[in-house]
Design a protein around this motif. Structure first.
Motif, mmCIF file in Angstrom:
data_model
loop_
_atom_site.group_PDB
_atom_site.id
_atom_site.type_symbol
_atom_site.label_atom_id
_atom_site.label_comp_id
_atom_site.label_asym_id
_atom_site.label_seq_id
_atom_site.Cartn_x
_atom_site.Cartn_y
_atom_site.Cartn_z
ATOM 1 N N VAL A 1 0.982 -1.269 -0.037
ATOM 2 C CA VAL A 1 -0.023 0.043 -0.030
ATOM 3 C C VAL A 1 0.866 1.296 -0.082
ATOM 4 N N GLY A 2 0.774 2.096 -0.849
ATOM 5 C CA GLY A 2 1.370 3.285 -0.892
ATOM 6 C C GLY A 2 1.059 4.392 0.140
ATOM 7 N N MET A 3 1.824 5.289 0.181
ATOM 8 C CA MET A 3 1.614 6.455 1.087
ATOM 9 C C MET A 3 0.595 7.475 0.700
ATOM 10 N N GLN A 4 -0.678 7.397 1.441
ATOM 11 C CA GLN A 4 -1.713 8.060 1.028
ATOM 12 C C GLN A 4 -1.602 9.577 1.818
ATOM 13 N N ASP A 5 -2.088 10.623 1.137
ATOM 14 C CA ASP A 5 -2.457 11.734 1.876
ATOM 15 C C ASP A 5 -3.652 12.017 2.093
ATOM 16 N N GLN A 6 -3.736 12.815 3.356
ATOM 17 C CA GLN A 6 -5.320 13.067 3.523
ATOM 18 C C GLN A 6 -5.870 14.275 2.729
ATOM 19 N N ALA A 7 -4.991 15.037 2.066
ATOM 20 C CA ALA A 7 -5.406 15.836 1.004
ATOM 21 C C ALA A 7 -6.632 16.992 1.577
ATOM 22 N N PHE A 8 -6.565 17.270 2.617
ATOM 23 C CA PHE A 8 -7.813 18.306 2.913
ATOM 24 C C PHE A 8 -7.449 19.422 2.350
ATOM 25 N N LEU A 9 -8.616 20.113 1.911
ATOM 26 C CA LEU A 9 -8.512 21.394 0.953
ATOM 27 C C LEU A 9 -7.831 22.519 1.850
ATOM 28 N N PHE B 1 4.337 18.564 3.680
ATOM 29 C CA PHE B 1 5.427 18.272 4.751
ATOM 30 C C PHE B 1 4.966 18.738 6.137
ATOM 31 N N GLY B 2 3.915 19.390 6.272
ATOM 32 C CA GLY B 2 3.304 19.678 7.473
ATOM 33 C C GLY B 2 2.434 18.666 8.358
ATOM 34 N N HIS B 3 2.212 17.840 7.751
ATOM 35 C CA HIS B 3 1.172 16.779 8.688
ATOM 36 C C HIS B 3 1.688 15.356 8.499
ATOM 37 N N VAL B 4 1.340 14.471 9.159
ATOM 38 C CA VAL B 4 1.405 13.022 8.801
ATOM 39 C C VAL B 4 0.374 12.404 7.718
ATOM 40 N N HIS B 5 1.034 11.293 7.121
ATOM 41 C CA HIS B 5 0.171 10.479 6.301
ATOM 42 C C HIS B 5 -0.038 9.084 6.490
ATOM 43 N N ARG B 6 -0.828 8.704 5.533
ATOM 44 C CA ARG B 6 -1.067 7.217 5.823
ATOM 45 C C ARG B 6 -0.038 6.202 5.474
ATOM 46 N N HIS B 7 0.272 5.349 6.642
ATOM 47 C CA HIS B 7 1.451 4.417 6.761
ATOM 48 C C HIS B 7 1.554 3.647 5.251
#
Lengths: 86, 793
Positions: free
Chosen positions: B205-213, B300-306
């Protein structure tokens, strides 16, 4: 965060020895690392963070190591997160 | 508050920041008026504002005399800081403060579970983008130029970027206690159990971002007594305050947080980002300081999905009964702990999915590396596991020659069954019913023969195909996850409710610290108050830290936990009202009801209007809602009742795949989900559709590309998220089976749609393409027949 944060965190701030080098803090970090609970928390600091009994059990070893390495003093700061308690 | 007036430009100062464009001060100043009782689709008070672009997000905050804060970040994923020279920045006109680790008066690190992440790095940087220094200036561009002028001398080191290697003795230790952050073993049943049929698979599984707007943003305003007010977009005000106060070396009461408009969260705002930095700068300059990350900086400012690698072995009888599951899961935690240990636990607990399996041998690991830090994201460990176990179920069905749904039905968990942790599922576990309902739903019409509208084809209006090479596939998946905080956390939420007469009308004011992050919580809390107190007007006042903690807007828990707290506070208010009626009218308080602003008897006959009963009095109550205790997992066996409740959902995806170009169009997604009780059916549908969009994104396009510790695509140009053109129609079947522990029977709704939608889409693509597809997101290269690729060379 569906599990509780560390029950207990104790941070050691190490006053260096007479030569003002980092020998004492490195000794503290090394001793803390053996517990498996260590986190560096500053250039002159290390923290033990984890379950209550495990942290308390590791305190003496860290103190002993840095004092033997020449620390002039060690400040302890104890934190219990409020969010785990009602 | 003093030291600055805060408000719309040119207007009289008001006690809290409002947006620069000052659309409507409804959101921050007055609270949000909610109409509609539970069970109806009450409209969101923020809905129209958001659609019109008038909603006040945290990035719109403004205060008289405010400065702009900017962060200098490490360009290296692993390096030793030799020197930091801030003098060029300090000398720059317009710069008011330049701070490094030496200026952090309290704890120099922070972290949700362990304080291992530097507020500002002092010696080692462990990921690209780690904060090294912060600047406050009178203009954002001045602040950026000043930050760029700071000279940091690094000794660049080879980054540790492979999670498997990081666990070996050869890898350098990134933290004092080593690189293994947590190992969760689960041992259940016979470790040597074997089945007639065995399928093995390795999945990634790749690193997914929350991608909040809405990027990270906030405004810190110092007071005259050494304290600070922080207006912030976050998921959990109180745990932010705890970390901010510790680093500022201030008592918590001198750090006051108020929730600002949050543009999405999905777990990415559970850790602090610029909270401590902005407060440090505000206290140093004695001026309000605003910080807003750019889109690139937000990556770079928040964590991501493992990212995860999952090795599985399923054993079954020839008739399709699961005998044993063995799994080894390795999660890349990145540079700092965040909530990784809990994610690891979830990946282990839900490693076999919603199936009854007597023999399980599971090992989940989470590891420090020099990759970007990973932590909470919608689905929280259950997502990675679900992709693997559902892929395995399809593989097993193929090996057995069984229908994939029949295989799942044969092993479906039901109420009373046990998880691999030994925990009995006490509430509804309608796995079989969800699958049957899904199977009964009609499929979309088959693709037409002959020329087709290109908008309905993979590649869309790019005119990549007119139908040649396009194949249809259908895939199914089902998943489960816990609701609420686990493993012994005393999970609770607090609510304060006031009932008063405003302009002659009864009005309930609801005050909590719960974060409305876009999920519709404000609407739900208002609906609960209106229902419980029988009034038309419920005002949900701004969330802040003057009331007790509500916990985080995560783990699909807020409707359950804060909704429950509001219900309890309303019940206490109602009891107070009834005692007044009993005293004044001699009525039995157990036979009274509140309805339409009046106290009525059991037959509905009116006794007294609330306006007459209360007059100028205010009836108020505060309540804390705790869910029943949970317990840590045994560190050796992984056994224990770690969770309070579970949610289930199933998905069916229909896709068209251009197998020559590797393009996918999702034709339709159908889902069946048990939500316990739909307090607001439209909000439930919104959560389900939004969660599916994120699941589709992980299946087909969303991945932070990290090469040797460096992020290659920190923009929405290169990090792709589904748009309205990518989202198919969603067919939704909502079950309301009522959880016995949840207020009104609610369950969490937000996460389950994200969990099994990903493997359903991939299963459909697999069916269409015939490719094995063991990694998400699926890339075009993965889809094209290698023979075709070879032929094109």
């Amino acid at each position: 965060m569906p599990v509780a944060p560390a029950e207990l965190t104790i941070e050691f701030t190490v006053a260096p020895g007479p030569d003002d080098d980092r020998t004492a803090v490195r000794a503290a970090v090394a001793a803390a690392a053996e517990s498996g609970l260590a986190h560096e928390t500053g250039p002159d600091r290390v923290a033990l963070s984890g379950a209550h009994d495990a942290v308390i059990g590791a305190v003496a070893g860290v103190l002993d190591a840095c004092v033997r390495a020449g620390a002039r003093g060690v400040d302890l700061r104890i934190e219990v997160p409020t969010e785990v308690r009602p | 508050m003093s030291g600055a007036s805060v408000g719309p430009r040119g207007e009289t100062p008001v006690p809290a920041p409002v947006p620069e464009t000052a659309p409507t001060p409804l959101v921050v100043d007055d609270g949000e008026l909610v109409r509609g009782r539970i069970g109806v689709s009450a409209p969101r008070p923020d809905g129209t504002l958001k659609v019109e672009g008038a909603f006040a997000y945290a990035s719109d905050l403004w205060a008289e005399g405010m400065l702009w804060g900017v962060t200098l970040r490490s360009p290296h994923p692993r390096a030793r800081i030799l020197t930091i020279d801030t003098s060029p920045a300090v000398a720059m006109a317009g710069v008011h403060a330049v701070l490094t680790h030496a200026d952090v008066p309290g704890r120099k690190t922070y972290g949700l579970e362990h304080p291992d992440q530097p507020v500002l790095a002092w010696e080692d940087v462990r990921y690209e983008g780690e904060a090294v220094a912060i600047v406050a200036a009178d203009h954002p561009e001045t602040a950026r130029r000043a930050a760029r002028s700071i000279v940091v001398e690094y000794e660049v080191l080879e980054p540790v970027v492979d999670a498997e290697w990081a666990m070996t003795d050869e890898a350098p230790r990134l933290h004092p206690s080593g690189n293994l952050l947590r190992h969760v073993p689960i041992r259940r049943g016979d470790p040597d159990a074997t089945g007639d049929v065995v399928v093995r698979g390795t999945y990634e599984v790749g690193m997914q971002d929350q991608a909040f707007l809405g990027p990270e943003s906030g405004l810190a305003v110092p007071d005259d007594e050494g304290g600070v007010d922080l207006y912030i977009a976050t998921q959990w005000l109180h745990v932010d305050r705890e970390q901010v106060a510790a680093s500022l070396d201030l008592p918590p009461e001198k750090v006051r947080l108020t929730l600002s408009g949050v543009g999405g969260a999905f777990g990415g705002r559970e850790d602090v980002s610029m909270q401590i930095h902005s407060c440090l700068l505000a206290l140093r300059t004695r001026r309000p300081v605003k910080m807003v990350y750019s889109r690139e900086e937000s990556f770079f400012g928040h964590v991501h999905r493992h990212p995860a690698r999952l090795e599985y072995e399923h054993h079954a009888t020839r008739d399709g009964r699961l005998v044993a599951v063995r799994a080894r899961i390795v999660l890349d935690g990145g540079a700092y702990a965040s909530s990784s240990t809990a994610v690891c636990s979830n990946a282990a607990c839900f490693a076999v999915g919603p199936y009854a399996v007597a023999n399980c041998h599971i090992d989940a690991y989470v590891v420090y590396t020099d990759n970007p830090p990973c932590g909470a994201m919608r689905g929280f460990g259950a997502v990675q596991a679900c992709f693997a176990y559902e892929s395995q179920m399809d593989r097993l069905a193929a090996a057995l020659g069984m229908d994939p749904i029949d295989l799942r039905l044969r092993n479906a968990m039901a109420t009373g069954d046990e998880l691999p942790t030994g925990q009995r599922v006490a509430g509804p576990a309608p796995v079989a019913e969800l699958l049957e309902r899904l199977r009964a739903m009609p499929l979309p019409p088959p693709a037409m023969e002959g020329p087709r509208d290109v908008r309905e084809l993979p590649g869309g209006v790019s005119n990549a195909t007119h139908g040649e090479g396009v194949r249809r596939g259908v895939g199914y998946a089902v998943g489960c996850k816990n609701i609420g905080f686990s493993e012994g956390f005393d999970d609770y939420s607090t609510a304060h409710v006031r009932l008063q007469i405003a302009a002659g009308t009864p009005q309930a004011d609801v005050h909590t610290a719960a974060a409305e992050v876009g999920q519709g919580l404000v609407t739900i809390l208002g609906q609960i108050a209106r229902t419980e107190l029988g009034v038309d007007d419920a005002v949900v006042v701004p969330s802040d830290t003057t009331v007790g903690s509500a916990g985080s807007s995560s783990a699909s828990r807020q409707t359950w936990m804060t909704g429950g707290a509001v219900k309890m506070a309303c019940e206490a208010v109602r009891a107070d009202v009834f005692s007044r009626v009993a005293e004044r009218f001699g009525r039995d308080p157990t036979q009274l009801l509140l309805r339409d602003g009046r106290v009525v008897d059991a037959s509905g006959a009116p006794i007294v209007a609330l306006a007459e009963l209360l007059g100028d009095d205010v009836v108020e109550a505060t309540a804390e809602h705790h869910h029943r205790p949970t317990f840590p997992l045994d560190p050796e066996t992984g056994q224990g009742d770690a969770h309070v409740a579970f949610a289930f959902a199933a998905h069916r995806a229909v896709v068209d795949v251009d197998v020559e170009l590797g393009l996918v169009r999702v034709v339709e997604i159908a889902t069946a989900q048990d939500v316990g009780k739909a307090l607001n059916p439209q909000a439930v549908e919104g959560q389900i559709e939004g969660g599916i969009a994120q699941g589709l994104g992980l299946a087909l396009m969303e991945e932070i590309q990290v090469r040797n510790g460096l992020v290659r695509n920190p923009s929405f140009t290169d990090y792709l998220i589904p748009t309205v053109l990518d989202m198919p129609p969603v067919r939704i079947d909502v079950l309301e089976l009522g959880d016995p522990d949840g207020p009104y029977g609610v369950k969490g709704v937000g996460e389950p749609p994200t969990i099994s939608s990903t493997p359903a889409v991939v299963a459909a693509v697999r069916a269409a393409s015939g490719r094995p597809l063991t990694r998400v997101p699926v890339r075009p290269d993965d889809l094209v027949d290698p023979a075709l690729l070879e032929g094109s060379r």
